[in-house]
Design a protein around this motif. Structure first.
Motif, short mmCIF file in Angstrom:
data_model
loop_
_atom_site.label_atom_id
_atom_site.label_comp_id
_atom_site.label_asym_id
_atom_site.label_seq_id
_atom_site.Cartn_x
_atom_site.Cartn_y
_atom_site.Cartn_z
N ASP A 100 5.81 44.63 59.67
CA ASP A 100 5.47 45.15 58.38
C ASP A 100 6.75 45.84 57.66
OD1 ASP A 100 2.52 45.13 58.73
OD2 ASP A 100 3.13 46.24 60.75
N ALA A 101 7.62 44.88 57.39
CA ALA A 101 8.74 44.96 56.73
C ALA A 101 8.85 46.18 55.53
CB ALA A 101 9.70 43.89 56.44
N GLU A 102 7.83 45.88 54.79
CA GLU A 102 7.80 46.67 53.33
C GLU A 102 7.21 47.89 53.97
OE1 GLU A 102 5.68 46.80 49.09
OE2 GLU A 102 5.83 44.94 50.19
N GLN A 103 6.19 48.14 54.78
CA GLN A 103 5.82 49.44 54.90
C GLN A 103 6.82 50.34 55.81
OE1 GLN A 103 2.10 47.54 56.76
NE2 GLN A 103 0.82 49.29 55.34
N VAL A 104 7.52 49.54 56.68
CA VAL A 104 8.45 50.35 57.51
C VAL A 104 9.60 50.71 56.77
CG1 VAL A 104 9.96 50.18 59.55
CG2 VAL A 104 7.71 49.12 59.57
N ARG A 105 10.01 49.80 55.58
CA ARG A 105 11.16 50.44 54.71
C ARG A 105 10.78 51.68 53.98
NH1 ARG A 105 10.97 46.32 51.71
NH2 ARG A 105 12.40 44.99 53.41
N SER A 106 9.21 51.79 53.62
CA SER A 106 8.88 52.94 53.01
C SER A 106 9.03 54.14 53.96
CB SER A 106 7.43 52.78 52.71
OG SER A 106 6.80 53.97 52.03
N LEU A 107 8.54 53.79 55.31
CA LEU A 107 8.74 54.80 56.39
C LEU A 107 10.06 55.37 56.54
CD1 LEU A 107 7.06 54.88 59.96
CD2 LEU A 107 9.70 55.02 59.70
N THR A 108 11.16 54.42 56.51
CA THR A 108 12.61 54.81 56.78
C THR A 108 12.74 55.59 55.52
OG1 THR A 108 13.10 52.75 55.95
CG2 THR A 108 13.03 53.19 58.50
N ASN A 109 12.56 55.25 54.73
CA ASN A 109 12.88 56.10 53.27
C ASN A 109 12.43 57.53 53.18
OD1 ASN A 109 14.25 53.92 51.90
ND2 ASN A 109 12.42 53.17 50.84
N VAL A 110 11.24 57.80 53.72
CA VAL A 110 10.87 59.10 54.18
C VAL A 110 11.63 59.78 55.10
CG1 VAL A 110 8.98 60.68 54.83
CG2 VAL A 110 8.56 58.73 53.25
N TYR A 111 11.90 59.24 56.18
CA TYR A 111 12.65 59.67 57.33
C TYR A 111 14.11 60.19 56.76
CZ TYR A 111 9.47 59.70 61.03
OH TYR A 111 8.37 60.03 62.04
N ARG A 112 14.73 59.33 55.68
CA ARG A 112 15.77 59.92 55.07
C ARG A 112 16.01 61.17 54.40
NH1 ARG A 112 16.07 54.38 53.29
NH2 ARG A 112 17.27 53.02 54.51
N THR A 113 14.61 61.57 54.27
CA THR A 113 14.71 62.98 53.53
C THR A 113 14.44 64.06 54.59
OG1 THR A 113 12.24 62.97 53.24
CG2 THR A 113 13.76 61.84 51.65
N THR A 114 14.44 63.74 55.92
CA THR A 114 14.24 64.86 57.10
C THR A 114 15.48 64.90 57.80
OG1 THR A 114 14.00 63.06 58.86
CG2 THR A 114 12.08 63.41 57.19
N ALA A 115 15.29 65.57 58.79
CA ALA A 115 16.74 66.05 59.64
C ALA A 115 17.09 64.78 60.57
CB ALA A 115 16.53 67.29 60.60
N ASN A 116 16.35 63.99 60.53
CA ASN A 116 16.33 62.77 61.53
C ASN A 116 15.96 61.43 60.91
OD1 ASN A 116 14.46 65.15 62.95
ND2 ASN A 116 16.09 64.47 64.02
N PRO A 117 16.95 60.74 60.31
CA PRO A 117 17.08 59.57 59.44
C PRO A 117 16.63 58.53 60.69
CG PRO A 117 18.77 60.51 58.50
CD PRO A 117 18.47 61.61 59.78
N ALA A 118 15.85 57.56 60.35
CA ALA A 118 15.38 56.62 61.24
C ALA A 118 15.97 55.15 60.91
CB ALA A 118 13.86 56.49 61.48
N VAL A 119 16.23 54.45 62.25
CA VAL A 119 16.34 52.98 61.69
C VAL A 119 15.63 51.96 62.86
CG1 VAL A 119 18.22 53.16 63.74
CG2 VAL A 119 18.35 51.07 62.32
N ALA A 120 14.94 51.18 62.14
CA ALA A 120 13.98 50.25 62.83
C ALA A 120 14.97 48.98 63.20
CB ALA A 120 12.76 49.65 61.72
N ARG A 121 14.46 48.62 64.63
CA ARG A 121 15.39 47.65 65.23
C ARG A 121 14.35 46.36 65.78
NH1 ARG A 121 18.41 52.20 67.24
NH2 ARG A 121 20.56 52.18 66.36
N THR A 122 14.85 45.15 65.42
CA THR A 122 14.43 43.90 65.95
C THR A 122 14.08 43.76 67.23
OG1 THR A 122 16.43 42.75 66.16
CG2 THR A 122 15.50 42.85 63.87
#
Length: 264
Positions: free
Chosen positions: A196-218
């Motif tokens: 779900d590339a588009e949805q996970v991109r939205s998720l990581t955008n939210v996490y960028r505003t938190t104390a813990n930016p996230a990275v999704a991996r293949t």
């Protein structure tokens, strides 16, 4: 009887991944900012809470598997608050003497876990950054609880997505595994955008505003994190498909690659 701890000074206005996960699992150790950030993710990913629960169910199955393999010691990195479905309760249903060293660097998590574990001689919480294995192993809650001459289950469940590539997560994990006895097992889950590339991109955008930016991996990148361990059956699969039970395999993936690797 233990007293509720005085919470340390924390930034209540900046969301934190551990507290967001607590909210997803129905916990109460979170703030309005954590809830608001989680709700923003849910707006684009309505199944986000189901993903968190699938990850938690996997953790319980993996713990039971490790106990079945004769392991009675657990090192849980980035553990979060050990509330419902926690590692020590899951392990002790099969082995009452199981020992669990929890490690987290989020102050509210550590303070809350300290109170929850008060009086338990075989479970500890250590305030430490998992990116510093030497500090983790030297901490009294780890050093004095775990016998590293015997196998240990190393748990890195839904935490490595918060370790960026520049911090070399694969190298960090090699340092942990190098300290563990043969027969130890490394349990891992990791969020992915493979489905779900588009949805996970939205998720990581939210996490960028938190104390813990996230990275999704293949899947291939997650597989590399296991290093030279030998993956047990069924290998690296969606969290719902790893040795399923009543909460088992589903036609709906949940966005976490999951597996367990045996340390030679």
């Amino acid at each position: 009887m233990s007293q509720e701890p005085k919470l340390p000074d924390v930034d209540r206005d900046t969301p934190n991944a551990a507290r967001m996960y607590d909210y997803l699992l129905g916990g109460s150790h979170n703030f309005a900012a954590d809830r608001a950030a989680t709700e923003r993710i849910k707006a684009d990913m309505p199944w986000f809470p189901e993903a968190a629960r699938a990850n938690r169910y996997f953790l319980n199955r993996a713990v039971r598997f490790c106990v079945g393999e004769g392991i009675d010691q657990f090192l849980d990195l980035g553990s979060g608050i050990p509330t419902a479905g926690n590692v020590h309760e899951a392990a002790r249903r099969l082995d009452p003497g199981a020992r669990v060293a929890y490690v987290d660097n989020e102050p509210v998590t550590v303070a809350s876990a300290t109170a929850l574990l008060d009086g338990d001689p075989h479970a500890t919480i250590t305030a430490a950054d998992l990116r510093d294995p030497d500090a983790v192993f030297a901490a009294p809650g780890v050093r004095d609880l775990l016998d590293l001459s015997r196998p240990v289950a190393l748990l890195t469940v839904a935490v490595l997505m918060f370790v960026p590539d520049e911090d070399d997560p694969a190298g960090i994990l090699r340092r942990y595994r190098s300290r563990l006895a043969p027969g130890s097992i490394h349990v891992l889950t990791h969020g992915t955008a493979d489905h779900d590339a588009e949805q996970v991109r939205s998720l990581t955008n939210v996490y960028r505003t938190t104390a813990n930016p996230a990275v999704a991996r293949t899947k291939a990148q997650v597989a590399e994190l296991f290093g030279d361990t030998e993956l047990v059956e069924p290998g690296l699969v969606d969290a719902t498909d790893w040795r399923p039970d009543d909460h088992g395999s589903s036609a709906q993936h949940r966005g976490y690659w999951a597996g367990a690797g045996r340390i030679a």
